[in-house]
Structure formats: structure tokens, C-alpha cells
Write a protein that holds these residues in place. Structure first.
Motif, PDB file in Angstrom:
ATOM      1  N   ARG A 271       0.866  -1.188   0.000  1.00  0.00           N
ATOM      2  CA  ARG A 271       0.000   0.000   0.000  1.00  0.00           C
ATOM      3  C   ARG A 271       0.903   1.240   0.000  1.00  0.00           C
ATOM      4  O   ARG A 271       1.785   1.338  -0.833  1.00  0.00           O
ATOM      5  CB  ARG A 271      -0.981  -0.054   1.158  1.00  0.00           C
ATOM      6  CG  ARG A 271      -1.852  -1.326   1.114  1.00  0.00           C
ATOM      7  CD  ARG A 271      -2.936  -1.341   2.152  1.00  0.00           C
ATOM      8  NE  ARG A 271      -3.660  -2.592   2.123  1.00  0.00           N
ATOM      9  CZ  ARG A 271      -4.668  -2.862   1.301  1.00  0.00           C
ATOM     10  NH1 ARG A 271      -5.071  -1.935   0.449  1.00  0.00           N
ATOM     11  NH2 ARG A 271      -5.280  -4.038   1.330  1.00  0.00           N
ATOM     12  N   GLU A 272       0.703   2.170   0.913  1.00  0.00           N
ATOM     13  CA  GLU A 272       1.590   3.336   0.940  1.00  0.00           C
ATOM     14  C   GLU A 272       2.567   3.267   2.107  1.00  0.00           C
ATOM     15  O   GLU A 272       3.254   4.248   2.412  1.00  0.00           O
ATOM     16  CB  GLU A 272       0.771   4.626   0.999  1.00  0.00           C
ATOM     17  CG  GLU A 272      -0.031   4.880  -0.254  1.00  0.00           C
ATOM     18  CD  GLU A 272      -0.775   6.188  -0.198  1.00  0.00           C
ATOM     19  OE1 GLU A 272      -0.346   7.088   0.531  1.00  0.00           O
ATOM     20  OE2 GLU A 272      -1.794   6.311  -0.889  1.00  0.00           O
ATOM     21  N   GLU A 273       2.603   2.122   2.756  1.00  0.00           N
ATOM     22  CA  GLU A 273       3.526   1.964   3.863  1.00  0.00           C
ATOM     23  C   GLU A 273       4.917   1.622   3.346  1.00  0.00           C
ATOM     24  O   GLU A 273       5.108   1.245   2.184  1.00  0.00           O
ATOM     25  CB  GLU A 273       3.022   0.867   4.795  1.00  0.00           C
ATOM     26  CG  GLU A 273       1.654   1.159   5.397  1.00  0.00           C
ATOM     27  CD  GLU A 273       1.145  -0.002   6.229  1.00  0.00           C
ATOM     28  OE1 GLU A 273       1.877  -0.995   6.353  1.00  0.00           O
ATOM     29  OE2 GLU A 273       0.015   0.098   6.740  1.00  0.00           O
ATOM     30  N   LYS A 274       5.900   1.745   4.228  1.00  0.00           N
ATOM     31  CA  LYS A 274       7.273   1.429   3.858  1.00  0.00           C
ATOM     32  C   LYS A 274       7.400  -0.050   3.531  1.00  0.00           C
ATOM     33  O   LYS A 274       6.822  -0.894   4.196  1.00  0.00           O
ATOM     34  CB  LYS A 274       8.221   1.795   5.010  1.00  0.00           C
ATOM     35  CG  LYS A 274       9.694   1.658   4.657  1.00  0.00           C
ATOM     36  CD  LYS A 274      10.563   2.120   5.813  1.00  0.00           C
ATOM     37  CE  LYS A 274      12.036   1.988   5.464  1.00  0.00           C
ATOM     38  NZ  LYS A 274      12.900   2.427   6.601  1.00  0.00           N
ATOM     39  N   LEU A 275       8.150  -0.360   2.463  1.00  0.00           N
ATOM     40  CA  LEU A 275       8.330  -1.748   2.063  1.00  0.00           C
ATOM     41  C   LEU A 275       8.953  -2.529   3.220  1.00  0.00           C
ATOM     42  O   LEU A 275       9.920  -2.075   3.833  1.00  0.00           O
ATOM     43  CB  LEU A 275       9.236  -1.819   0.835  1.00  0.00           C
ATOM     44  CG  LEU A 275       9.209  -3.133   0.056  1.00  0.00           C
ATOM     45  CD1 LEU A 275       7.893  -3.266  -0.692  1.00  0.00           C
ATOM     46  CD2 LEU A 275      10.371  -3.210  -0.920  1.00  0.00           C
ATOM     47  N   PRO A 276       8.407  -3.718   3.562  1.00  0.00           N
ATOM     48  CA  PRO A 276       8.899  -4.480   4.718  1.00  0.00           C
ATOM     49  C   PRO A 276      10.219  -5.188   4.436  1.00  0.00           C
ATOM     50  O   PRO A 276      10.249  -6.383   4.159  1.00  0.00           O
ATOM     51  CB  PRO A 276       7.768  -5.476   4.978  1.00  0.00           C
ATOM     52  CG  PRO A 276       7.133  -5.680   3.640  1.00  0.00           C
ATOM     53  CD  PRO A 276       7.238  -4.366   2.936  1.00  0.00           C
ATOM     54  N   VAL A 277      11.324  -4.435   4.479  1.00  0.00           N
ATOM     55  CA  VAL A 277      12.659  -5.023   4.355  1.00  0.00           C
ATOM     56  C   VAL A 277      13.093  -5.447   5.751  1.00  0.00           C
ATOM     57  O   VAL A 277      13.166  -4.632   6.665  1.00  0.00           O
ATOM     58  CB  VAL A 277      13.657  -4.019   3.752  1.00  0.00           C
ATOM     59  CG1 VAL A 277      15.049  -4.625   3.681  1.00  0.00           C
ATOM     60  CG2 VAL A 277      13.191  -3.601   2.369  1.00  0.00           C
ATOM     61  N   ILE A 278      13.396  -6.738   5.929  1.00  0.00           N
ATOM     62  CA  ILE A 278      13.581  -7.281   7.281  1.00  0.00           C
ATOM     63  C   ILE A 278      15.026  -7.660   7.581  1.00  0.00           C
ATOM     64  O   ILE A 278      15.308  -8.208   8.633  1.00  0.00           O
ATOM     65  CB  ILE A 278      12.677  -8.507   7.499  1.00  0.00           C
ATOM     66  CG1 ILE A 278      12.961  -9.586   6.445  1.00  0.00           C
ATOM     67  CG2 ILE A 278      11.212  -8.098   7.468  1.00  0.00           C
ATOM     68  CD1 ILE A 278      12.214 -10.875   6.689  1.00  0.00           C
ATOM     69  N   ALA A 279      15.943  -7.392   6.666  1.00  0.00           N
ATOM     70  CA  ALA A 279      17.338  -7.755   6.911  1.00  0.00           C
ATOM     71  C   ALA A 279      18.247  -6.747   6.229  1.00  0.00           C
ATOM     72  O   ALA A 279      17.859  -6.047   5.292  1.00  0.00           O
ATOM     73  CB  ALA A 279      17.630  -9.168   6.402  1.00  0.00           C
ATOM     74  N   ALA A 280      19.486  -6.662   6.731  1.00  0.00           N
ATOM     75  CA  ALA A 280      20.452  -5.710   6.174  1.00  0.00           C
ATOM     76  C   ALA A 280      20.805  -6.021   4.732  1.00  0.00           C
ATOM     77  O   ALA A 280      21.246  -5.134   3.992  1.00  0.00           O
ATOM     78  CB  ALA A 280      21.718  -5.709   7.036  1.00  0.00           C
ATOM     79  N   ASP A 281      20.601  -7.272   4.298  1.00  0.00           N
ATOM     80  CA  ASP A 281      20.939  -7.638   2.926  1.00  0.00           C
ATOM     81  C   ASP A 281      19.818  -7.331   1.938  1.00  0.00           C
ATOM     82  O   ASP A 281      19.902  -7.676   0.763  1.00  0.00           O
ATOM     83  CB  ASP A 281      21.311  -9.115   2.833  1.00  0.00           C
ATOM     84  CG  ASP A 281      20.155 -10.044   3.224  1.00  0.00           C
ATOM     85  OD1 ASP A 281      19.073  -9.538   3.600  1.00  0.00           O
ATOM     86  OD2 ASP A 281      20.339 -11.275   3.145  1.00  0.00           O
ATOM     87  N   GLY A 282      18.744  -6.664   2.404  1.00  0.00           N
ATOM     88  CA  GLY A 282      17.658  -6.269   1.508  1.00  0.00           C
ATOM     89  C   GLY A 282      16.547  -7.294   1.369  1.00  0.00           C
ATOM     90  O   GLY A 282      15.677  -7.138   0.504  1.00  0.00           O
ATOM     91  N   THR A 283      16.522  -8.324   2.209  1.00  0.00           N
ATOM     92  CA  THR A 283      15.473  -9.340   2.133  1.00  0.00           C
ATOM     93  C   THR A 283      14.115  -8.726   2.448  1.00  0.00           C
ATOM     94  O   THR A 283      13.957  -7.996   3.426  1.00  0.00           O
ATOM     95  CB  THR A 283      15.757 -10.495   3.111  1.00  0.00           C
ATOM     96  OG1 THR A 283      16.988 -11.120   2.743  1.00  0.00           O
ATOM     97  CG2 THR A 283      14.635 -11.526   3.063  1.00  0.00           C
ATOM     98  N   ILE A 284      13.115  -9.027   1.611  1.00  0.00           N
ATOM     99  CA  ILE A 284      11.771  -8.483   1.754  1.00  0.00           C
ATOM    100  C   ILE A 284      10.868  -9.524   2.401  1.00  0.00           C
ATOM    101  O   ILE A 284      10.899 -10.703   2.041  1.00  0.00           O
ATOM    102  CB  ILE A 284      11.196  -8.079   0.379  1.00  0.00           C
ATOM    103  CG1 ILE A 284      12.072  -7.002  -0.265  1.00  0.00           C
ATOM    104  CG2 ILE A 284       9.763  -7.586   0.506  1.00  0.00           C
ATOM    105  CD1 ILE A 284      11.698  -6.697  -1.702  1.00  0.00           C
ATOM    106  N   GLN A 285      10.057  -9.094   3.361  1.00  0.00           N
ATOM    107  CA  GLN A 285       9.099  -9.989   4.000  1.00  0.00           C
ATOM    108  C   GLN A 285       7.839 -10.057   3.156  1.00  0.00           C
ATOM    109  O   GLN A 285       7.099  -9.076   3.025  1.00  0.00           O
ATOM    110  CB  GLN A 285       8.758  -9.511   5.407  1.00  0.00           C
ATOM    111  CG  GLN A 285       7.803 -10.442   6.149  1.00  0.00           C
ATOM    112  CD  GLN A 285       7.505  -9.947   7.552  1.00  0.00           C
ATOM    113  OE1 GLN A 285       7.739  -8.789   7.874  1.00  0.00           O
ATOM    114  NE2 GLN A 285       6.988 -10.816   8.393  1.00  0.00           N
ATOM    115  N   LEU A 286       7.568 -11.213   2.564  1.00  0.00           N
ATOM    116  CA  LEU A 286       6.383 -11.402   1.740  1.00  0.00           C
ATOM    117  C   LEU A 286       5.222 -11.863   2.614  1.00  0.00           C
ATOM    118  O   LEU A 286       5.404 -12.618   3.566  1.00  0.00           O
ATOM    119  CB  LEU A 286       6.653 -12.443   0.646  1.00  0.00           C
ATOM    120  CG  LEU A 286       7.823 -12.143  -0.305  1.00  0.00           C
ATOM    121  CD1 LEU A 286       7.994 -13.289  -1.298  1.00  0.00           C
ATOM    122  CD2 LEU A 286       7.616 -10.832  -1.034  1.00  0.00           C
ATOM    123  N   SER A 287       4.019 -11.422   2.285  1.00  0.00           N
ATOM    124  CA  SER A 287       2.834 -11.860   3.028  1.00  0.00           C
ATOM    125  C   SER A 287       2.409 -13.260   2.603  1.00  0.00           C
ATOM    126  O   SER A 287       1.714 -13.951   3.326  1.00  0.00           O
ATOM    127  CB  SER A 287       1.682 -10.876   2.817  1.00  0.00           C
ATOM    128  OG  SER A 287       1.415 -10.697   1.440  1.00  0.00           O
TER     129      SER A 287
END
Length: 224
Positions: free
Chosen positions: A130-146
Motif C-alpha cells: 500500500r503506501e507503507e514502507k516496504l517491509p525489508v527485514i534484513a540488512a541484505d535487503g530481504t523483503i518480507q512477503l505476506s
């Protein structure tokens, strides 16, 4: 040749489809407490295949076509649309995404979806920021997918798409989009790059595994 089999996919899980499948959906309007919740829609229906079991030939084998269909269920207060897809002769794809170059535009809406090549109009939502910050969950740029797991035809193609939309009131304005395609495997991993028009690049990793039609001889190993 063994009988072909189907795997049912939806927004929450995949189900082996070898007989009758029933859907039970309960939608509620949340109140201030659980006792104040109001029923909006209650559905209990048997799933019917979206088209006749026409046979096609692929790699010398007869198998059923994948397909998708939608049905409407109307109650006094609402109408519920149920969309189901049948993915034939399936393998399981577990998807991971990682930003490897650039950064996601601040204040924009990001979406990652997956589909199979033969039913390209049925997109499974992996992520909607949506308009929230992309859920990057690690320093290496890993994205948390729903959602991470989808079913793919063994003889087909997995397509992962990314779209960046402008934030604010102009949601339909597409800033960048791209896709990555993968040929299914029985096991192992595949990697590909999803380039969002130079804004950023994502590395998409897909881990493949077979979906068991029958329990293994001797049963499943005990869990610890």
C-alpha cells in the motif's frame, strides 16, 4: 500412466484436489468487542471444476488443463465472489525476494504477484505494501512477503511481477514494473532478476519441491 491430479490454489494455501472439496467462509464486521461482531457473509459450498476435463497433450502425456473460474454467493447483507484455480500436475514453488541494487521509492505503493503462464489472469498476491514502507527485514535487503508459496505446472512457467505505483491520490499511475520467469524443477533452486525500470533490482529465488500425491511407503517420519 498414473491418473492426472489437480492442485487447488488460493490466497491462503494449496490443497490436493482428488475428490470433492468444500469451502467454508465466514466474514464478520468487527465491533468494539467480540460479542459485538456482526455476521456479514456465511458460505459453505462444494467446489465445482471451472471447465470440463478436456485432455491436452504435453511431453507425450495426457493431462488436464489448468483453469480458473469465479462464482458469486449472495446473502442478505453481502455478495461474496469466490475465485478458484486448478493447477494440474503441480510442483510447489517457495518464493523469496531481495533488493540487490537501488532502493524502493519512498511513499510509493509496491506490489509483487505470481502467476502461471497458462492462466496469466489469475495473479496471487505475494506482497502489497500500500503506501507503507516496504517491509525489508534484513540488512541484505530481504523483503518480507505476506505469501510465499504457490503451485506451478511442471510443464509450464512461473512468472513473478513487480509494480511500483505513485502514492497519494494517484494510485493508478505506474512508476515502474518488471517481471521474472522461471521454468519449474522437481527440486533445487532457481534465481532470476526483476528489474523495476532501473529504480531498483530484486533477486527472486524460487525453491522447488514435489507435491506428494500419495503418502510415502511406511508413512511420514515422526516429528520431534
Amino acid at each position: 500412466m498414473q491418473d492426472p491430479y489437480l492442485v487447488l490454489v488460493g490466497p491462503t494455501r494449496a490443497v490436493l484436489y482428488s475428490g470433492y472439496v468444500y469451502f467454508d467462509a465466514m466474514l464478520k464486521v468487527k465491533g468494539r468487542t467480540e460479542f459485538e461482531d456482526t455476521d456479514l457473509s456465511l458460505v459453505f459450498e462444494r467446489f465445482l471444476c471451472c471447465e470440463k476435463l478436456n485432455l491436452c497433450v504435453s511431453f507425450g502425456e495426457c493431462m488436464l488443463r489448468s483453469c480458473v473460474s469465479s462464482s458469486l454467493y449472495t446473502s442478505k447483507l453481502s455478495t461474496l465472489e469466490l475465485t478458484c484455480g486448478l493447477v494440474v500436475s503441480s510442483v510447489e514453488a517457495t518464493i523469496a525476494a531481495q533488493i540487490v541494487k537501488g532502493s524502493w521509492p519512498e511513499g510509493s505503493r509496491g506490489q509483487l504477484t505470481a502467476c502461471i503462464g497458462s492462466v496469466g489472469d489469475m495473479n496471487v498476491m505475494l506482497l502489497d505494501s500500500r503506501e507503507e514502507k516496504l517491509p525489508v527485514i534484513a540488512a541484505d535487503g530481504t523483503i518480507q512477503l505476506s505469501r510465499r508459496v504457490v503451485s506451478v505446472e511442471r510443464f509450464g512457467q512461473l512468472i513473478v511481477r513487480g509494480v511500483v505505483n505513485r502514492g497519494g491520490g494517484d494510485h493508478d499511475k505506474v512508476l515502474a514494473e518488471g517481471k521474472a520467469s522461471f521454468a519449474p524443477l522437481d527440486a533445487g533452486r532457481s534465481r532470476g532478476t526483476l528489474d523495476l525500470n532501473g529504480m531498483c533490482k530484486l533477486e527472486i529465488t524460487v525453491a522447488w519441491s514435489l507435491i506428494l500425491k500419495y503418502p510415502p511407503v511406511g508413512g511420514l517420519p515422526p516429528t520431534s
